[in-house]
Scaffold this motif. Structure first.
Motif, PDB file in Angstrom:
ATOM      1  N   ARG A   1      60.714  61.832  52.263  1.00 33.49           N
ATOM      2  CA  ARG A   1      60.468  61.088  53.499  1.00 33.49           C
ATOM      3  C   ARG A   1      60.672  59.592  53.266  1.00 33.49           C
ATOM      4  NH1 ARG A   1      57.571  61.689  58.332  1.00 33.49           N
ATOM      5  NH2 ARG A   1      58.114  59.830  59.554  1.00 33.49           N
ATOM      6  N   ALA A   2      60.202  59.080  52.138  1.00 40.41           N
ATOM      7  CA  ALA A   2      60.370  57.656  51.831  1.00 40.41           C
ATOM      8  C   ALA A   2      61.851  57.317  51.681  1.00 40.41           C
ATOM      9  CB  ALA A   2      59.605  57.304  50.558  1.00 40.41           C
ATOM     10  N   ASP A   3      62.605  58.190  51.019  1.00 43.55           N
ATOM     11  CA  ASP A   3      64.044  57.957  50.870  1.00 43.55           C
ATOM     12  C   ASP A   3      64.739  57.906  52.227  1.00 43.55           C
ATOM     13  OD1 ASP A   3      63.865  57.856  48.135  1.00 43.55           O
ATOM     14  OD2 ASP A   3      64.474  59.952  47.809  1.00 43.55           O
ATOM     15  N   SER A   4      64.357  58.812  53.116  1.00 39.72           N
ATOM     16  CA  SER A   4      64.992  58.842  54.436  1.00 39.72           C
ATOM     17  C   SER A   4      64.679  57.593  55.249  1.00 39.72           C
ATOM     18  CB  SER A   4      64.543  60.091  55.211  1.00 39.72           C
ATOM     19  OG  SER A   4      63.182  59.990  55.599  1.00 39.72           O
ATOM     20  N   GLU A   5      63.543  56.971  54.958  1.00 37.49           N
ATOM     21  CA  GLU A   5      63.149  55.746  55.669  1.00 37.49           C
ATOM     22  C   GLU A   5      63.633  54.491  54.942  1.00 37.49           C
ATOM     23  OE1 GLU A   5      61.697  55.585  58.545  1.00 37.49           O
ATOM     24  OE2 GLU A   5      61.198  57.713  58.820  1.00 37.49           O
ATOM     25  N   GLY A   6      64.283  54.678  53.782  1.00 33.81           N
ATOM     26  CA  GLY A   6      64.754  53.532  53.030  1.00 33.81           C
ATOM     27  C   GLY A   6      63.635  52.713  52.412  1.00 33.81           C
ATOM     28  N   VAL A   7      62.544  53.387  52.043  1.00 33.22           N
ATOM     29  CA  VAL A   7      61.360  52.710  51.519  1.00 33.22           C
ATOM     30  C   VAL A   7      61.151  53.096  50.059  1.00 33.22           C
ATOM     31  CG1 VAL A   7      58.840  52.534  51.708  1.00 33.22           C
ATOM     32  CG2 VAL A   7      60.245  52.598  53.772  1.00 33.22           C
ATOM     33  N   ARG A   8      60.826  52.107  49.229  1.00 30.51           N
ATOM     34  CA  ARG A   8      60.490  52.406  47.840  1.00 30.51           C
ATOM     35  C   ARG A   8      58.987  52.638  47.761  1.00 30.51           C
ATOM     36  NH1 ARG A   8      58.577  50.676  43.114  1.00 30.51           N
ATOM     37  NH2 ARG A   8      57.720  48.760  44.006  1.00 30.51           N
ATOM     38  N   LEU A   9      58.618  53.808  47.292  1.00 30.97           N
ATOM     39  CA  LEU A   9      57.206  54.178  47.219  1.00 30.97           C
ATOM     40  C   LEU A   9      56.752  54.113  45.764  1.00 30.97           C
ATOM     41  CD1 LEU A   9      55.011  55.132  49.221  1.00 30.97           C
ATOM     42  CD2 LEU A   9      55.542  57.467  48.546  1.00 30.97           C
ATOM     43  N   PRO A  10      55.881  53.166  45.427  1.00 30.01           N
ATOM     44  CA  PRO A  10      55.412  53.068  44.039  1.00 30.01           C
ATOM     45  C   PRO A  10      54.725  54.352  43.586  1.00 30.01           C
ATOM     46  CG  PRO A  10      54.829  51.091  45.276  1.00 30.01           C
ATOM     47  CD  PRO A  10      55.333  52.095  46.269  1.00 30.01           C
ATOM     48  N   GLN A  11      54.809  54.631  42.294  1.00 26.11           N
ATOM     49  CA  GLN A  11      54.254  55.859  41.749  1.00 26.11           C
ATOM     50  C   GLN A  11      52.762  55.990  42.021  1.00 26.11           C
ATOM     51  OE1 GLN A  11      55.542  58.452  40.604  1.00 26.11           O
ATOM     52  NE2 GLN A  11      54.209  59.469  39.129  1.00 26.11           N
ATOM     53  N   ASP A  12      52.001  54.895  41.846  1.00 26.02           N
ATOM     54  CA  ASP A  12      50.555  54.992  42.044  1.00 26.02           C
ATOM     55  C   ASP A  12      50.204  55.233  43.506  1.00 26.02           C
ATOM     56  OD1 ASP A  12      51.356  52.489  42.853  1.00 26.02           O
ATOM     57  OD2 ASP A  12      49.882  51.372  41.666  1.00 26.02           O
ATOM     58  N   VAL A  13      51.022  54.712  44.431  1.00 26.32           N
ATOM     59  CA  VAL A  13      50.793  54.957  45.867  1.00 26.32           C
ATOM     60  C   VAL A  13      51.104  56.413  46.195  1.00 26.32           C
ATOM     61  CG1 VAL A  13      51.519  54.356  48.206  1.00 26.32           C
ATOM     62  CG2 VAL A  13      51.262  52.566  46.477  1.00 26.32           C
ATOM     63  N   ARG A  14      52.178  56.898  45.614  1.00 27.36           N
ATOM     64  CA  ARG A  14      52.599  58.297  45.819  1.00 27.36           C
ATOM     65  C   ARG A  14      51.492  59.254  45.377  1.00 27.36           C
ATOM     66  NH1 ARG A  14      55.678  60.883  41.695  1.00 27.36           N
ATOM     67  NH2 ARG A  14      56.915  62.672  42.372  1.00 27.36           N
ATOM     68  N   ILE A  15      50.940  59.009  44.204  1.00 28.87           N
ATOM     69  CA  ILE A  15      49.870  59.871  43.689  1.00 28.87           C
ATOM     70  C   ILE A  15      48.617  59.741  44.543  1.00 28.87           C
ATOM     71  CG2 ILE A  15      48.322  60.250  41.728  1.00 28.87           C
ATOM     72  CD1 ILE A  15      50.647  59.365  39.909  1.00 28.87           C
ATOM     73  N   PHE A  16      48.307  58.521  44.983  1.00 25.80           N
ATOM     74  CA  PHE A  16      47.125  58.274  45.812  1.00 25.80           C
ATOM     75  C   PHE A  16      47.189  59.081  47.116  1.00 25.80           C
ATOM     76  CE2 PHE A  16      45.381  55.801  49.398  1.00 25.80           C
ATOM     77  CZ  PHE A  16      44.032  55.823  49.065  1.00 25.80           C
ATOM     78  N   ILE A  17      48.324  59.003  47.803  1.00 26.52           N
ATOM     79  CA  ILE A  17      48.452  59.716  49.082  1.00 26.52           C
ATOM     80  C   ILE A  17      48.395  61.221  48.862  1.00 26.52           C
ATOM     81  CG2 ILE A  17      49.927  60.146  51.079  1.00 26.52           C
ATOM     82  CD1 ILE A  17      51.134  57.384  50.692  1.00 26.52           C
ATOM     83  N   ALA A  18      49.108  61.706  47.855  1.00 31.04           N
ATOM     84  CA  ALA A  18      49.174  63.151  47.612  1.00 31.04           C
ATOM     85  C   ALA A  18      47.822  63.735  47.246  1.00 31.04           C
ATOM     86  CB  ALA A  18      50.184  63.451  46.504  1.00 31.04           C
ATOM     87  N   THR A  19      47.013  62.995  46.509  1.00 30.64           N
ATOM     88  CA  THR A  19      45.714  63.527  46.086  1.00 30.64           C
ATOM     89  C   THR A  19      44.642  63.354  47.147  1.00 30.64           C
ATOM     90  OG1 THR A  19      45.248  61.426  44.957  1.00 30.64           O
ATOM     91  CG2 THR A  19      46.151  63.211  43.628  1.00 30.64           C
ATOM     92  N   LYS A  20      44.777  62.342  47.999  1.00 30.73           N
ATOM     93  CA  LYS A  20      43.734  62.085  48.993  1.00 30.73           C
ATOM     94  C   LYS A  20      43.922  62.877  50.280  1.00 30.73           C
ATOM     95  CE  LYS A  20      41.195  59.190  46.709  1.00 30.73           C
ATOM     96  NZ  LYS A  20      39.809  59.557  46.326  1.00 30.73           N
ATOM     97  N   THR A  21      45.147  63.264  50.593  1.00 34.55           N
ATOM     98  CA  THR A  21      45.358  64.062  51.797  1.00 34.55           C
ATOM     99  C   THR A  21      45.001  65.512  51.506  1.00 34.55           C
ATOM    100  OG1 THR A  21      47.693  64.291  51.184  1.00 34.55           O
ATOM    101  CG2 THR A  21      47.143  62.617  52.816  1.00 34.55           C
ATOM    102  N   LYS A  22      44.709  66.244  52.571  1.00 35.70           N
ATOM    103  CA  LYS A  22      44.374  67.657  52.421  1.00 35.70           C
ATOM    104  C   LYS A  22      45.660  68.458  52.317  1.00 35.70           C
ATOM    105  CE  LYS A  22      40.097  67.074  55.059  1.00 35.70           C
ATOM    106  NZ  LYS A  22      39.354  67.446  56.272  1.00 35.70           N
ATOM    107  N   SER A  23      45.625  69.694  52.694  1.00 34.73           N
ATOM    108  CA  SER A  23      46.775  70.574  52.516  1.00 34.73           C
ATOM    109  C   SER A  23      47.768  70.507  53.670  1.00 34.73           C
ATOM    110  CB  SER A  23      46.294  72.021  52.359  1.00 34.73           C
ATOM    111  OG  SER A  23      45.497  72.398  53.460  1.00 34.73           O
ATOM    112  N   ASN A  24      47.548  69.615  54.639  1.00 28.92           N
ATOM    113  CA  ASN A  24      48.370  69.556  55.831  1.00 28.92           C
ATOM    114  C   ASN A  24      49.553  68.614  55.623  1.00 28.92           C
ATOM    115  OD1 ASN A  24      49.284  68.783  58.512  1.00 28.92           O
ATOM    116  ND2 ASN A  24      47.449  69.805  59.276  1.00 28.92           N
ATOM    117  N   VAL A  25      50.778  69.131  55.753  1.00 23.50           N
ATOM    118  CA  VAL A  25      51.972  68.311  55.569  1.00 23.50           C
ATOM    119  C   VAL A  25      52.041  67.217  56.618  1.00 23.50           C
ATOM    120  CG1 VAL A  25      54.496  68.307  55.570  1.00 23.50           C
ATOM    121  CG2 VAL A  25      53.253  70.194  54.499  1.00 23.50           C
TER     122      VAL A  25
END
Length: 451
Positions: free
Chosen positions: A294-318
């Protein structure tokens, strides 16, 4: 400030169900924005009426929360704009315009499939993981050889985990690969609304002609027709007509056919004729892959720590996962801030500061007992019969997952079981859950009901 309507749509995408967003919001676009007056272009009259009635309050809240300089929202009908542009009073085809509405009150009309399929929801943008691998493979097989592989294809799973994406991907692939194929995509809600309008206007012949002439029929959220006898009766005959003529049928639902209460048996059995595949909640690795794509499609660079933060804090809903990223991108665009972990923690503080689950052991006992049609007290009995031991093991597993109770404490809750017995039960359910999709869906359903 960019497109205010796209920002409102991004806000709505997080809060509405996937089906509701795709059916009513996704195909709307900004027409104009001047001096605080926002004009939104919608496909037809029914969409306009539904948005005003069902989502007007949501839109006003979005404007306030996003601090947008919008004073008034109005809508224009795309079909009318097109008609005005070519100098005619209505669509050139009686079967391709509105959503179960009428033109000048004369007849119900139906839009082409292409206008309802989201061009972003393709197989290329779908992230495949262990949770959806079979459903993805089955969907691709149908898209390559409709009515030859699996008919019907029944895709089921929880809310916001990618069923609608697969439905749209099938539709887009079929339109791209088979010239002249009559592909019809709709939701069961729209099917029902169009049927009601057709009955009122005494135009059921047009309704039948539209749906029963399909080479491929894709219907999202078929569970909505459960309990609606007239709609089920109509869909039963439509299903038979298409199936008998070897036309492809693809359905999505939030539950397997045998779990849909209010569904007549003759439809239930037909839904089970083909292939049933479930889409499960994504694991951590799949969630991070979804964020990357999704970040690639938006042309956004997503830092690794932000990526891990979002993935671990969100529930199972895409949808929640993508919504969190959409919010980050929107805030970054408006404020000019780069996306960093600190910025993500502040922007998504509702995730980081989510209150700890305060689920009681007794509420878990009640939920499990209700699901297995037994009194909660039976789960505490010393009996080791399969009818009691199996749900008790599930209950122990959920207590461990959803509370801070220790193994000895869990043992005491369940009639004085030794902590090694509790550990064995938890490990057994954990192992079974990895291999048994029905058990996994049952546990996920129980967790959703408790939170």
């Amino acid at each position: 400030m960019g497109d205010p309507w796209e920002k409102i749509k991004a806000w709505l995408a997080v809060r509405l169900s996937e089906g509701a967003y795709q059916n009513w919001i996704s195909q709307t676009t900004l027409s104009s924005f001047r001096n605080g007056d926002l004009t939104v272009r919608v496909p037809n009259e029914t969409t306009e009426a539904w948005i005003r009635q069902e989502y007007g309050a949501h839109i006003r809240t979005a404007i306030q929360e996003l601090n947008l300089p919008v004073r008034h929202v109005q809508y224009e009908i795309e079909a009318r704009c097109a008609a005005a542009a070519v100098g005619v009073g209505q669509s050139s085809s009686p079967l391709h315009a509105g959503n179960g509405s009428s033109i000048n009150g004369e007849q119900p009309v139906f839009e082409s499939t292409a206008s309802w399929l989201n061009p972003r929801l393709t197989f290329d943008t779908y992230v495949v993981g262990a949770s959806n691998q079979l459903a993805h493979a089955a969907a691709q097989a149908v898209a390559k050889m409709p009515s030859r592989s699996y008919n019907p294809l029944f895709i089921y799973g929880g809310v916001g985990i990618g069923k609608t994406h697969l439905m749209h991907a099938i539709g887009r692939a079929l339109l791209d690969n088979f010239s002249g194929l009559n592909v019809i995509y709709t939701s069961s809600e729209r099917f029902m609304n169009e049927m009601i309008t057709s009955i009122k206007l005494d135009r059921m012949t047009l309704f039948h002609r539209h749906y029963r002439s399909a080479d491929v029929l894709l219907i999202d959220d078929i569970h909505i027709i459960a309990g609606k006898e007239r709609t089920q009766e109509e869909f039963f005959h439509t299903f038979n007509e298409l199936y008998d003529h070897r036309k492809q049928i693809v359905l999505s639902s939030d539950s397997a056919p045998n779990q849909l209460s209010g569904l007549v048996e003759r439809l239930r059995s037909r839904f089970e004729w083909g292939l049933m595949v479930d889409v499960q909640a994504p694991d951590l690795e799949t969630k991070m892959a979804i964020l990357d794509k999704r970040a690639d499609s938006e042309g956004v660079r997503l830092p690794q720590d932000v990526r891990i933060f979002i993935a671990t804090k969100t529930k199972s809903n895409v949808r929640e996962l993508e919504g969190a990223l959409t919010r980050l991108i929107a805030v970054s665009s408006v404020t000019g801030q780069p996306i960093t972990l600190a910025m993500a923690q502040q922007t998504l503080r509702h995730l980081a500061a989510a209150p700890e689950r305060r689920i009681s052991v007794e509420s878990i006992l009640r939920a499990v007992a209700e699901r297995f049609s037994m009194p909660p007290a039976q789960l505490k009995m010393k009996s080791n019969t399969q009818q009691i031991a199996y749900p008790r093991q599930i209950a122990m597993y959920l207590v461990k997952e959803l509370t801070h109770a220790s193994l000895p404490e869990i043992g005491r809750y369940f009639g004085g079981k030794h902590h090694t017995t509790v550990l064995h039960s938890i490990q057994k359910i954990e192992d079974l859950r990895q291999r048994d999709t029905d058990l996994n869906n049952l546990i996920q359903s129980l967790i959703d009901s408790l939170q």
